[in-house]
Scaffold this motif. Structure first.
Motif, PDB file in Angstrom:
ATOM      1  N   GLN A 118     -18.383 -15.274 -15.573  1.00  0.00           N
ATOM      2  CA  GLN A 118     -17.807 -16.095 -14.510  1.00  0.00           C
ATOM      3  C   GLN A 118     -17.880 -15.387 -13.165  1.00  0.00           C
ATOM      4  OE1 GLN A 118     -13.980 -17.544 -15.579  1.00  0.00           O
ATOM      5  NE2 GLN A 118     -14.705 -18.461 -17.465  1.00  0.00           N
ATOM      6  N   GLY A 119     -18.646 -14.353 -13.083  1.00  0.00           N
ATOM      7  CA  GLY A 119     -18.801 -13.619 -11.841  1.00  0.00           C
ATOM      8  C   GLY A 119     -17.630 -12.685 -11.617  1.00  0.00           C
ATOM      9  N   MET A 120     -17.916 -11.484 -11.177  1.00  0.00           N
ATOM     10  CA  MET A 120     -16.863 -10.500 -10.938  1.00  0.00           C
ATOM     11  C   MET A 120     -16.945  -9.994  -9.511  1.00  0.00           C
ATOM     12  SD  MET A 120     -16.795  -8.190 -14.448  1.00  0.00           S
ATOM     13  CE  MET A 120     -17.265  -6.799 -13.533  1.00  0.00           C
ATOM     14  N   THR A 121     -15.776  -9.736  -8.943  1.00  0.00           N
ATOM     15  CA  THR A 121     -15.686  -9.056  -7.664  1.00  0.00           C
ATOM     16  C   THR A 121     -14.662  -7.945  -7.835  1.00  0.00           C
ATOM     17  OG1 THR A 121     -14.037 -10.651  -6.917  1.00  0.00           O
ATOM     18  CG2 THR A 121     -16.301 -11.061  -6.266  1.00  0.00           C
ATOM     19  N   ASN A 122     -14.607  -7.045  -6.854  1.00  0.00           N
ATOM     20  CA  ASN A 122     -13.648  -5.956  -6.993  1.00  0.00           C
ATOM     21  C   ASN A 122     -13.025  -5.596  -5.653  1.00  0.00           C
ATOM     22  OD1 ASN A 122     -15.732  -4.662  -5.723  1.00  0.00           O
ATOM     23  ND2 ASN A 122     -15.812  -2.952  -7.102  1.00  0.00           N
ATOM     24  N   ILE A 123     -11.871  -4.944  -5.727  1.00  0.00           N
ATOM     25  CA  ILE A 123     -11.221  -4.376  -4.551  1.00  0.00           C
ATOM     26  C   ILE A 123     -10.843  -2.950  -4.893  1.00  0.00           C
ATOM     27  CG2 ILE A 123     -10.312  -6.552  -3.660  1.00  0.00           C
ATOM     28  CD1 ILE A 123      -7.616  -5.796  -4.863  1.00  0.00           C
ATOM     29  N   GLU A 124     -10.632  -2.158  -3.876  1.00  0.00           N
ATOM     30  CA  GLU A 124     -10.273  -0.760  -4.072  1.00  0.00           C
ATOM     31  C   GLU A 124      -8.819  -0.560  -3.675  1.00  0.00           C
ATOM     32  OE1 GLU A 124     -11.555   3.271  -1.893  1.00  0.00           O
ATOM     33  OE2 GLU A 124     -13.201   2.198  -2.869  1.00  0.00           O
ATOM     34  N   ILE A 125      -8.074   0.127  -4.533  1.00  0.00           N
ATOM     35  CA  ILE A 125      -6.671   0.436  -4.261  1.00  0.00           C
ATOM     36  C   ILE A 125      -6.525   1.946  -4.226  1.00  0.00           C
ATOM     37  CG2 ILE A 125      -4.321   0.268  -5.131  1.00  0.00           C
ATOM     38  CD1 ILE A 125      -4.993  -2.414  -6.284  1.00  0.00           C
ATOM     39  N   ASP A 126      -5.901   2.458  -3.167  1.00  0.00           N
ATOM     40  CA  ASP A 126      -5.738   3.901  -2.997  1.00  0.00           C
ATOM     41  C   ASP A 126      -4.421   4.420  -3.561  1.00  0.00           C
ATOM     42  OD1 ASP A 126      -8.135   3.953  -1.687  1.00  0.00           O
ATOM     43  OD2 ASP A 126      -7.263   3.836   0.306  1.00  0.00           O
ATOM     44  N   ASP A 127      -3.588   3.548  -4.046  1.00  0.00           N
ATOM     45  CA  ASP A 127      -2.257   3.936  -4.490  1.00  0.00           C
ATOM     46  C   ASP A 127      -2.305   4.517  -5.902  1.00  0.00           C
ATOM     47  OD1 ASP A 127       0.412   4.260  -4.584  1.00  0.00           O
ATOM     48  OD2 ASP A 127       0.902   2.149  -4.826  1.00  0.00           O
ATOM     49  N   PRO A 128      -1.697   5.690  -6.130  1.00  0.00           N
ATOM     50  CA  PRO A 128      -1.686   6.249  -7.486  1.00  0.00           C
ATOM     51  C   PRO A 128      -0.785   5.470  -8.445  1.00  0.00           C
ATOM     52  CG  PRO A 128      -0.459   7.660  -6.003  1.00  0.00           C
ATOM     53  CD  PRO A 128      -1.096   6.601  -5.161  1.00  0.00           C
ATOM     54  N   ASP A 129       0.136   4.650  -7.910  1.00  0.00           N
ATOM     55  CA  ASP A 129       1.029   3.856  -8.758  1.00  0.00           C
ATOM     56  C   ASP A 129       0.394   2.489  -9.006  1.00  0.00           C
ATOM     57  OD1 ASP A 129       3.179   3.000 -10.213  1.00  0.00           O
ATOM     58  OD2 ASP A 129       4.327   2.392  -8.451  1.00  0.00           O
TER      59      ASP A 129
ATOM     60  N   THR B 123       1.475  -5.516  -1.580  1.00  0.00           N
ATOM     61  CA  THR B 123       1.569  -4.781  -0.318  1.00  0.00           C
ATOM     62  C   THR B 123       2.938  -4.973   0.328  1.00  0.00           C
ATOM     63  OG1 THR B 123       0.494  -6.629   0.823  1.00  0.00           O
ATOM     64  CG2 THR B 123      -0.897  -4.767   0.187  1.00  0.00           C
ATOM     65  N   ASP B 124       3.523  -6.179   0.213  1.00  0.00           N
ATOM     66  CA  ASP B 124       4.872  -6.394   0.743  1.00  0.00           C
ATOM     67  C   ASP B 124       5.885  -5.488   0.058  1.00  0.00           C
ATOM     68  OD1 ASP B 124       3.895  -8.288   2.463  1.00  0.00           O
ATOM     69  OD2 ASP B 124       4.562 -10.014   1.261  1.00  0.00           O
ATOM     70  N   ARG B 125       5.765  -5.366  -1.252  1.00  0.00           N
ATOM     71  CA  ARG B 125       6.683  -4.494  -1.991  1.00  0.00           C
ATOM     72  C   ARG B 125       6.515  -3.043  -1.579  1.00  0.00           C
ATOM     73  NH1 ARG B 125       7.417  -6.220  -8.303  1.00  0.00           N
ATOM     74  NH2 ARG B 125       8.172  -8.316  -7.903  1.00  0.00           N
ATOM     75  N   ARG B 126       5.269  -2.611  -1.402  1.00  0.00           N
ATOM     76  CA  ARG B 126       5.021  -1.213  -1.008  1.00  0.00           C
ATOM     77  C   ARG B 126       5.579  -0.930   0.392  1.00  0.00           C
ATOM     78  NH1 ARG B 126       4.583   2.127  -4.777  1.00  0.00           N
ATOM     79  NH2 ARG B 126       3.432   3.533  -3.460  1.00  0.00           N
ATOM     80  N   VAL B 127       5.464  -1.895   1.303  1.00  0.00           N
ATOM     81  CA  VAL B 127       6.000  -1.724   2.659  1.00  0.00           C
ATOM     82  C   VAL B 127       7.522  -1.654   2.604  1.00  0.00           C
ATOM     83  CG1 VAL B 127       6.278  -2.887   4.873  1.00  0.00           C
ATOM     84  CG2 VAL B 127       4.024  -2.724   3.839  1.00  0.00           C
TER      85      VAL B 127
ATOM     86  N   SER C 167     -15.345   8.919  -7.392  1.00  0.00           N
ATOM     87  CA  SER C 167     -15.353   9.760  -6.204  1.00  0.00           C
ATOM     88  C   SER C 167     -13.996  10.404  -5.938  1.00  0.00           C
ATOM     89  CB  SER C 167     -15.774   8.941  -4.984  1.00  0.00           C
ATOM     90  OG  SER C 167     -14.846   7.889  -4.779  1.00  0.00           O
ATOM     91  N   ASP C 168     -12.916   9.685  -6.223  1.00  0.00           N
ATOM     92  CA  ASP C 168     -11.575  10.193  -5.923  1.00  0.00           C
ATOM     93  C   ASP C 168     -10.634   9.757  -7.040  1.00  0.00           C
ATOM     94  OD1 ASP C 168      -9.358  11.242  -4.757  1.00  0.00           O
ATOM     95  OD2 ASP C 168      -9.289   9.851  -3.068  1.00  0.00           O
ATOM     96  N   GLU C 169      -9.808  10.688  -7.524  1.00  0.00           N
ATOM     97  CA  GLU C 169      -8.934  10.369  -8.655  1.00  0.00           C
ATOM     98  C   GLU C 169      -7.747   9.500  -8.264  1.00  0.00           C
ATOM     99  OE1 GLU C 169      -7.797  13.593 -11.085  1.00  0.00           O
ATOM    100  OE2 GLU C 169      -9.830  14.319 -11.329  1.00  0.00           O
TER     101      GLU C 169
END
Length: 152
Positions: free
Chosen positions: A56-67, A114-118, A89-91
């Motif tokens: 069904q097609g895949m896309t991705n996003i990158e999250i920098d948060d360790p949690d 993102t609202d919760r993290r803010v 590249s980065d753990e």
């Protein structure tokens, strides 16, 4: 059309010394159990391979948060089919793969995340407040030795 016919045709072979209704019932039950395992489509968190098999097609996003677990809870809440993979590249970076059709639901889930993290960054944690209060009490409270000297 022929593929549909082939998909619906089932051949069963029974090996029994005495063929009875019970043997047939058990055979059909085993067949249904085996077919059910093949027909189910995984939902929620899954591996990248399982997600890719759904075609069904895949896309991705990158999250920098360790949690990343906080994001996973929210994504499950919104019913998004996703897979999480750590970036090589980065753990501390994670790649979240999801179905292209789930893009709107994932946008809403990511907005809530993102609202919760803010909000979490604005308010100090209770442990930080407690530690500050302990330090303040330790500075202002007289020591026992000083109290003994006053009472003499």
């Amino acid at each position: 059309m022929q593929e549909e016919v082939e998909m619906r045709t089932v051949t069963m072979a029974f090996h029994a010394s005495k063929f009875s209704g019970r043997v047939m019932k058990n055979g059909i039950a085993k067949l249904l159990h085996a077919m059910h395992g093949k027909l189910t489509v995984p939902h929620g968190k899954q591996s990248v391979r399982q997600l890719a098999r759904q075609n069904q097609g895949m896309t991705n996003i990158e999250i920098d948060d360790p949690d990343i677990h906080a994001f996973e809870r929210i994504a499950r809440k919104y019913g998004v089919d996703f897979a999480v993979k750590r970036a090589k590249s980065d753990e501390t970076k994670y790649l979240v793969f999801f179905k292209a059709r789930d893009a709107d639901a994932l946008t809403a889930a990511f907005q809530e995340y993102t609202d919760r993290r803010v909000r979490q960054a604005e308010h100090p944690s209770l442990m930080e407040i407690l530690n500050e209060m302990k330090e303040k009490a330790a500075r202002t409270a007289p020591t026992r030795k000083a109290e003994r000297e006053r009472t003499r």
